[in-house]
Design a protein around this motif. Structure first.
Motif, mmCIF file in Angstrom:
data_model
loop_
_atom_site.group_PDB
_atom_site.id
_atom_site.type_symbol
_atom_site.label_atom_id
_atom_site.label_comp_id
_atom_site.label_asym_id
_atom_site.label_seq_id
_atom_site.Cartn_x
_atom_site.Cartn_y
_atom_site.Cartn_z
ATOM 1 N N GLY A 49 0.828 -1.208 0.000
ATOM 2 C CA GLY A 49 0.000 0.000 0.000
ATOM 3 C C GLY A 49 0.864 1.260 0.000
ATOM 4 O O GLY A 49 0.542 2.244 -0.665
ATOM 5 N N LYS A 50 1.968 1.211 0.730
ATOM 6 C CA LYS A 50 2.859 2.386 0.771
ATOM 7 C C LYS A 50 3.512 2.598 -0.599
ATOM 8 O O LYS A 50 3.690 3.738 -1.041
ATOM 9 C CB LYS A 50 3.940 2.183 1.845
ATOM 10 N N ILE A 51 3.848 1.489 -1.270
ATOM 11 C CA ILE A 51 4.457 1.614 -2.604
ATOM 12 C C ILE A 51 3.428 2.169 -3.594
ATOM 13 O O ILE A 51 3.715 3.063 -4.390
ATOM 14 C CB ILE A 51 5.012 0.251 -3.083
ATOM 15 N N GLN A 52 2.195 1.667 -3.500
ATOM 16 C CA GLN A 52 1.150 2.173 -4.407
ATOM 17 C C GLN A 52 0.952 3.671 -4.211
ATOM 18 O O GLN A 52 0.816 4.423 -5.175
ATOM 19 C CB GLN A 52 -0.179 1.448 -4.123
ATOM 20 N N LYS A 53 0.964 4.102 -2.956
ATOM 21 C CA LYS A 53 0.772 5.523 -2.674
ATOM 22 C C LYS A 53 1.897 6.334 -3.303
ATOM 23 O O LYS A 53 1.671 7.368 -3.930
ATOM 24 C CB LYS A 53 0.713 5.752 -1.157
ATOM 25 N N ARG A 54 3.124 5.819 -3.153
ATOM 26 C CA ARG A 54 4.284 6.530 -3.697
ATOM 27 C C ARG A 54 4.169 6.647 -5.219
ATOM 28 O O ARG A 54 4.405 7.719 -5.790
ATOM 29 C CB ARG A 54 5.557 5.753 -3.306
ATOM 30 N N PHE A 60 2.897 10.040 -9.981
ATOM 31 C CA PHE A 60 2.141 10.269 -11.202
ATOM 32 C C PHE A 60 1.280 11.527 -11.091
ATOM 33 O O PHE A 60 1.247 12.357 -11.989
ATOM 34 C CB PHE A 60 1.258 9.056 -11.532
ATOM 35 N N LEU A 61 0.609 11.690 -9.954
ATOM 36 C CA LEU A 61 -0.304 12.833 -9.803
ATOM 37 C C LEU A 61 0.436 14.156 -9.667
ATOM 38 O O LEU A 61 -0.134 15.218 -9.884
ATOM 39 C CB LEU A 61 -1.244 12.611 -8.599
ATOM 40 N N SER A 62 1.734 14.100 -9.324
ATOM 41 C CA SER A 62 2.503 15.350 -9.196
ATOM 42 C C SER A 62 2.950 15.870 -10.570
ATOM 43 O O SER A 62 3.395 16.997 -10.691
ATOM 44 C CB SER A 62 3.715 15.141 -8.289
ATOM 45 N N THR A 63 2.850 15.056 -11.618
ATOM 46 C CA THR A 63 3.191 15.550 -12.960
ATOM 47 C C THR A 63 1.905 16.084 -13.605
ATOM 48 O O THR A 63 0.801 15.711 -13.200
ATOM 49 C CB THR A 63 3.748 14.415 -13.854
ATOM 50 N N GLN A 79 1.184 1.401 -18.406
ATOM 51 C CA GLN A 79 2.319 0.462 -18.402
ATOM 52 C C GLN A 79 3.461 1.018 -17.553
ATOM 53 O O GLN A 79 4.091 0.296 -16.780
ATOM 54 C CB GLN A 79 2.792 0.229 -19.850
ATOM 55 N N LYS A 80 3.684 2.352 -17.692
ATOM 56 C CA LYS A 80 4.755 2.996 -16.932
ATOM 57 C C LYS A 80 4.460 2.908 -15.420
ATOM 58 O O LYS A 80 5.341 2.645 -14.602
ATOM 59 C CB LYS A 80 4.839 4.478 -17.357
ATOM 60 N N ILE A 81 3.192 3.104 -15.077
ATOM 61 C CA ILE A 81 2.797 3.050 -13.655
ATOM 62 C C ILE A 81 3.040 1.652 -13.087
ATOM 63 O O ILE A 81 3.646 1.490 -12.032
ATOM 64 C CB ILE A 81 1.312 3.455 -13.489
ATOM 65 N N LEU A 120 9.546 -1.109 -7.640
ATOM 66 C CA LEU A 120 9.613 -0.775 -6.208
ATOM 67 C C LEU A 120 9.237 -1.975 -5.343
ATOM 68 O O LEU A 120 9.798 -2.200 -4.276
ATOM 69 C CB LEU A 120 8.697 0.408 -5.893
ATOM 70 N N LYS A 121 8.283 -2.764 -5.831
ATOM 71 C CA LYS A 121 7.820 -3.938 -5.083
ATOM 72 C C LYS A 121 8.969 -4.927 -4.868
ATOM 73 O O LYS A 121 9.082 -5.557 -3.817
ATOM 74 C CB LYS A 121 6.700 -4.590 -5.910
ATOM 75 N N LYS A 122 9.823 -5.030 -5.911
ATOM 76 C CA LYS A 122 10.959 -5.965 -5.791
ATOM 77 C C LYS A 122 12.092 -5.352 -4.983
ATOM 78 O O LYS A 122 13.171 -5.935 -4.875
ATOM 79 C CB LYS A 122 11.459 -6.336 -7.192
ATOM 80 N N GLY A 123 11.874 -4.137 -4.498
ATOM 81 C CA GLY A 123 12.912 -3.497 -3.679
ATOM 82 C C GLY A 123 13.818 -2.592 -4.496
ATOM 83 O O GLY A 123 14.889 -2.178 -4.020
#
Ligand code: FAD
Length: 438
Positions: free
Chosen positions: A404-409, A414-417, A425-427, A434-437
């Protein structure tokens, strides 16, 4: 004959655990401080209700009791938000067909206690535990009786007597925290013999620093809960007269007030209760262990307190089977491995209060939810929204919190651009990295 197990607390978690342990062939007794509700004048229909979801249902099925509980459940398909002008907005909880359930606490508890008795568990009411000898495995009760067992399980809730006793043992950590809000329950009576609000939703009136919610009951009433600060303005302290209460509800919850003409009377006759988070470790000592709220009480904003307690039961039983019911191995392993998930749901529950009271009506939040729904539609296996991971899956809470923290990040980035073209696909690539570290 298998071991003799004593469970302290015939609440939701203790009675469910008793059913399963008895069916596994153990000698099981439950000791409950209260009197038998079947013999006293408790109005079960009027007690509060709870949201039961997947993590709670699975252990009920494991115990073979879900079928008898299912007819009493009222499905809630999503949140129905009420703004100050009475406009309604619906947000589904998950994919089509996914819902949570409103259930009466008293009814569920009674069905579980009766299932335990039917399975052959001895349930002893009016047995308040006052002391435990962790070396000799002996429980002492207020009525003077003492009981020796092979295993003691403390499911005696947020203010557990067994946990209090553990606090006097070496290297036991404990913390508790009261949030600045408390809660008060109120009742919406049936309207012309029908529900006063649409029944298949969890209704929310988000108002910034406070909120009102309502869950349906089988007798066509709704139990409303006002989560409100104890002090400040407005607060429980600041509403000191019937006129204060009437004008407060008129201003913030007009449509709900119309359904509760006796709101001021209810407000002053119903109790105000506090909300606590407790954490402790380890959850065991010798042959004694804590489960449910006794081990980890959380605030109710994710609707996961009971569900996580029921999940404790499933995980404890599964681990016990794997380790061939060797308590000396099970207790330390369970205590060490489950703790991180209890901490995670505790954090998520505190955070969800902010989301429910502050954000659910907020346009930026709704934009984020819309984007998330689009990502999920395109990548249903890879991107599961945090609420769904917590409510509709068995993923460990700690993993749900991490993802959930990764999804938020990723969504923040994305929303800041100002990019108007959504490159899904980019998302998803960014999320997977990030999920894989990465
Ligand atoms: P309890 O249900 O508290 O049971 C403990 C039992 O032990 C009681 O029967 C008590 O009488 C007994 N006992 C206590 N002390 C002793 C003693 N010394 N000797 C013998 N017996 C003793 N959870 C959800 O999953 N969904 C929700 O929607 C939800 N909503 C909630 C709303 C509110 C306002 C609150 C406060 C909580 C909510 N919860 C919800 C959380 C849920 O109520 C708890 O997590 C759940 O009741 C924990 O079950 P338990 O069996 O561990 O403890």
């Amino acid at each position: 004959m298998k071991d003799k197990i004593s469970i302290v607390g015939a609440g939701l978690v203790g009675s469910l655990l008793a059913v399963i342990l008895k069916k596994k062939g153990f000698q099981v007794q439950i000791f409950e401080k209260r009197s038998d509700p079947r013999k006293s004048n408790v109005d079960a229909g009027r007690s509060i209700n709870l949201a039961l979801s997947h993590r709670g249902i699975r252990p009920l099925k494991l115990a073979g009791v879900f079928e008898s509980i299912e007819p009493y459940l009222i499905p809630m398909n999503g949140r129905m938000m009420h703004d100050e002008s009475g406009n309604l907005t619906f947000q589904p909880y998950g994919k089509e067909g996914q819902f949570i359930n409103s259930v009466s606490r008293a009814q569920l508890n009674q069905l579980l206690v009766e299932s335990a008795e039917e399975a052959g568990v001895e349930v002893l009411f009016d047995h308040k535990c006052i002391d435990v000898d962790f070396d000799e495995n002996i429980i002492e009760f207020e009525n003077g009786s003492k009981v020796a067992s092979d295993l003691i399980i403390g499911t005696d809730g947020a203010f557990s007597a067994i946990r209090k006793k553990l606090q006097f043992t070496d290297r036991f950590n404990f913390s508790q925290h009261y949030i600045e809000h408390g809660y008060k329950e109120l009742c919406i009576e049936p309207n012309n013999n029908d529900f006063g609000l649409e029944p298949n939703y969890l209704h929310i009136w988000p108002r910034g620093n406070f909120m009102l919610i309502a869950l349906p009951n089988n007798d066509k009433t709704f139990t409303c809960t006002l989560f409100f600060p104890f002090e400040g303005s407005p607060s429980f302290e600041s509403l000191s007269s019937k006129t204060d209460v009437d004008s407060f509800f008129e201003k913030y919850f007009k449509d709900a007030k119309e359904l509760m003409p006796d709101i001021a009377e209810q407000f002053f006759s119903n109790p105000t209760s506090s909300l606590i988070t407790t954490k402790c470790e380890p959850w065991h000592k010798n042959r004694s262990i804590l489960l449910g709220d006794a081990a980890h009480a959380i605030v109710p904003f994710y609707g996961q307190g009971m569900n996580s307690g029921f999940e404790d039961v499933r995980i404890f039983i599964e681990m016990s089977e794997e380790l061939n019911w060797n308590w000396d191995e099970i207790l330390p392993k369970y205590s060490a491995e489950r703790k991180k998930d209890a901490d995670a749901i505790s954090e998520l529950a505190l955070h969800n209060f902010i989301e429910m009271r502050d954000h659910v009506g907020d346009p930026t939040f709704l934009k984020r939810k819309k984007l998330e729904a689009q990502i999920q539609e395109k990548y249903p296996k890879e991107w599961i929204p945090l609420y769904s991971m917590v409510t509709f899956s068995d993923l460990p809470y700690s993993e749900a919190l991490r993802l959930g923290k990764i999804q938020k990040r990723v969504m923040d980035e994305f929303l800041s651009t100002d990019d108007q073209n959504i490159d899904f696909q980019k998302i998803i690539d960014r999320f997977n990295t990030l999920k894989k570290g990465g």
